[in-house]
Design a protein around this motif. Sequence first.
Motif, PDB file in Angstrom:
ATOM      1  N   PHE A 153       0.768  -1.221   0.007  1.00 47.47           N
ATOM      2  CA  PHE A 153      -0.293   0.385   0.037  1.00 47.47           C
ATOM      3  C   PHE A 153       0.400   1.136   0.176  1.00 47.47           C
ATOM      4  O   PHE A 153       0.991   2.357  -0.572  1.00 47.47           O
ATOM      5  N   TYR A 154       1.499   1.462   1.191  1.00 51.74           N
ATOM      6  CA  TYR A 154       2.454   2.168   0.681  1.00 51.74           C
ATOM      7  C   TYR A 154       3.600   2.733  -0.017  1.00 51.74           C
ATOM      8  O   TYR A 154       4.041   4.100  -0.519  1.00 51.74           O
ATOM      9  N   GLU A 155       4.306   1.559  -0.724  1.00 50.09           N
ATOM     10  CA  GLU A 155       4.842   0.970  -2.062  1.00 50.09           C
ATOM     11  C   GLU A 155       4.223   2.681  -3.093  1.00 50.09           C
ATOM     12  O   GLU A 155       4.490   2.683  -4.307  1.00 50.09           O
ATOM     13  N   ASN A 156       2.832   1.942  -3.473  1.00 46.39           N
ATOM     14  CA  ASN A 156       1.548   2.318  -4.438  1.00 46.39           C
ATOM     15  C   ASN A 156       1.257   3.644  -4.135  1.00 46.39           C
ATOM     16  O   ASN A 156       1.020   4.496  -5.023  1.00 46.39           O
ATOM     17  N   ASN A 157       1.714   4.361  -3.238  1.00 38.44           N
ATOM     18  CA  ASN A 157       1.417   5.635  -2.517  1.00 38.44           C
ATOM     19  C   ASN A 157       2.373   6.495  -2.870  1.00 38.44           C
ATOM     20  O   ASN A 157       2.089   7.503  -2.254  1.00 38.44           O
ATOM     21  N   GLY A 158       3.488   5.883  -3.569  1.00 36.50           N
ATOM     22  CA  GLY A 158       4.994   6.705  -3.727  1.00 36.50           C
ATOM     23  C   GLY A 158       5.478   6.723  -2.670  1.00 36.50           C
ATOM     24  O   GLY A 158       6.789   7.861  -2.543  1.00 36.50           O
ATOM     25  N   TYR A 159       5.617   6.336  -1.652  1.00 38.09           N
ATOM     26  CA  TYR A 159       6.462   6.055  -0.186  1.00 38.09           C
ATOM     27  C   TYR A 159       8.093   5.074  -1.389  1.00 38.09           C
ATOM     28  O   TYR A 159       8.112   4.230  -1.952  1.00 38.09           O
ATOM     29  N   GLU A 160       9.333   5.279  -0.439  1.00 37.67           N
ATOM     30  CA  GLU A 160      10.585   4.702  -1.014  1.00 37.67           C
ATOM     31  C   GLU A 160      10.847   3.446   0.597  1.00 37.67           C
ATOM     32  O   GLU A 160      10.663   4.111   1.657  1.00 37.67           O
ATOM     33  N   ILE A 161      10.401   2.609  -0.344  1.00 39.62           N
ATOM     34  CA  ILE A 161      10.380   1.435   0.851  1.00 39.62           C
ATOM     35  C   ILE A 161      12.110   0.749   1.165  1.00 39.62           C
ATOM     36  O   ILE A 161      12.852   0.180   0.113  1.00 39.62           O
ATOM     37  N   GLY A 183       8.608 -10.287  23.391  1.00 42.86           N
ATOM     38  CA  GLY A 183      10.402  -9.955  22.892  1.00 42.86           C
ATOM     39  C   GLY A 183      10.496  -8.444  22.398  1.00 42.86           C
ATOM     40  O   GLY A 183       9.891  -8.015  22.225  1.00 42.86           O
ATOM     41  N   ASN A 184      12.217  -8.424  22.192  1.00 45.36           N
ATOM     42  CA  ASN A 184      12.406  -7.148  21.792  1.00 45.36           C
ATOM     43  C   ASN A 184      12.535  -6.846  20.423  1.00 45.36           C
ATOM     44  O   ASN A 184      12.732  -7.993  19.914  1.00 45.36           O
ATOM     45  N   PRO A 185      11.891  -5.856  20.598  1.00 40.75           N
ATOM     46  CA  PRO A 185      11.540  -5.166  18.622  1.00 40.75           C
ATOM     47  C   PRO A 185      12.716  -4.688  17.989  1.00 40.75           C
ATOM     48  O   PRO A 185      13.278  -5.207  16.251  1.00 40.75           O
ATOM     49  N   ALA A 186      13.867  -5.144  19.222  1.00 38.52           N
ATOM     50  CA  ALA A 186      15.287  -4.557  18.091  1.00 38.52           C
ATOM     51  C   ALA A 186      16.152  -6.498  17.801  1.00 38.52           C
ATOM     52  O   ALA A 186      16.488  -6.305  17.435  1.00 38.52           O
ATOM     53  N   ASN A 187      15.041  -7.113  17.771  1.00 45.94           N
ATOM     54  CA  ASN A 187      16.012  -8.394  17.683  1.00 45.94           C
ATOM     55  C   ASN A 187      14.943  -9.449  16.316  1.00 45.94           C
ATOM     56  O   ASN A 187      15.274 -10.283  16.159  1.00 45.94           O
ATOM     57  N   TYR A 188      14.209  -7.608  15.963  1.00 44.96           N
ATOM     58  CA  TYR A 188      13.113  -8.556  14.697  1.00 44.96           C
ATOM     59  C   TYR A 188      13.503  -7.075  13.618  1.00 44.96           C
ATOM     60  O   TYR A 188      13.929  -6.256  13.793  1.00 44.96           O
ATOM     61  N   SER A 189      12.450  -7.958  12.223  1.00 43.26           N
ATOM     62  CA  SER A 189      13.238  -6.603  11.032  1.00 43.26           C
ATOM     63  C   SER A 189      11.712  -6.030  10.575  1.00 43.26           C
ATOM     64  O   SER A 189      10.505  -6.356  11.342  1.00 43.26           O
ATOM     65  N   TYR A 190      11.793  -4.750  10.038  1.00 46.48           N
ATOM     66  CA  TYR A 190      10.784  -3.922   9.674  1.00 46.48           C
ATOM     67  C   TYR A 190      10.926  -3.212   9.148  1.00 46.48           C
ATOM     68  O   TYR A 190      12.155  -3.517   8.278  1.00 46.48           O
ATOM     69  N   PHE A 191       9.598  -2.853   8.201  1.00 47.67           N
ATOM     70  CA  PHE A 191      10.265  -1.879   7.063  1.00 47.67           C
ATOM     71  C   PHE A 191       9.919   0.166   7.358  1.00 47.67           C
ATOM     72  O   PHE A 191       9.508  -0.148   8.207  1.00 47.67           O
ATOM     73  N   GLU A 192      10.981   0.244   6.692  1.00 51.39           N
ATOM     74  CA  GLU A 192      11.212   1.453   6.796  1.00 51.39           C
ATOM     75  C   GLU A 192      10.239   2.268   5.898  1.00 51.39           C
ATOM     76  O   GLU A 192      10.928   1.487   4.061  1.00 51.39           O
TER      77      GLU A 192
END
Length: 240
Positions: A48-56, A74-83
């Motif tokens: 959705f964000y990609e289609n809305n013109g965001y850089e992923i 769990g600690n969020p630092a141990n997991y991945s995410y999208f910016e």
Amino acid sequence: MANPFKDLGELQRDIESYLRTNRTAMYNNSKRISDFFEMACYNNIVRFYENNGYEISLRNLKSNKFVYKTTTAGNPANYSYFEVKRKIGNIDLIFEIRHNINVQSYHANDTFTTPDISIIKPNSILIDTTFYTNARRYFYIKNRSLISFCEVKNFNPYPELLFSYIGVVNELRPYLLTQRRFVNNKHIASSLMISGKSNSHTDRIIANLQSRYHINILCDLFNIGGVTFGRNSFRRVKTV
């Protein structure tokens, strides 16, 4: 009524296919079908964000693998995410799409809930060592750091599920419980993402709730998730 429980292998292939386009791989940390459906919905929000013109961008990979946070612990630092990033003039607007992050209530600072998917301000995760009696760390964000959120349910929709979701919206984003005008809409509005297909009764409830509130209730996503968030139809989704 269609069975909402998609074949596990097919769902995993969908997830891996999307991550391959981002030159990474999925770290297989869950075998539960509900977790895989949650991952697929997470990827659809990214689309959705990609289609809305965001850089992923993918962040915090582990050995070049994307690690989904399919648990509320769990600690969020141990997991991945999208910016996701969008430029307005000379300003870069940056947000994070996170999985299972504890969010402070809009109404009470000491009350929290954990949406399945959250769009949040960058670098906003805090640590509280007083939340638990044994001083174990509690990771959360303040309510003002929340941009939007989505709940994911691997069910056929039913009335109690739909009405209980409105309670979560009231706790985190009560201003969405009116139909108001949002300017420069570039974020997905709070959404309930359901795997199964609705019947005539739940269709009426969904239409009623969406007419009263500024929310999305999206059903049958096992079958039409790609279409719902595709380039030709994502604009039908309400935004804030």
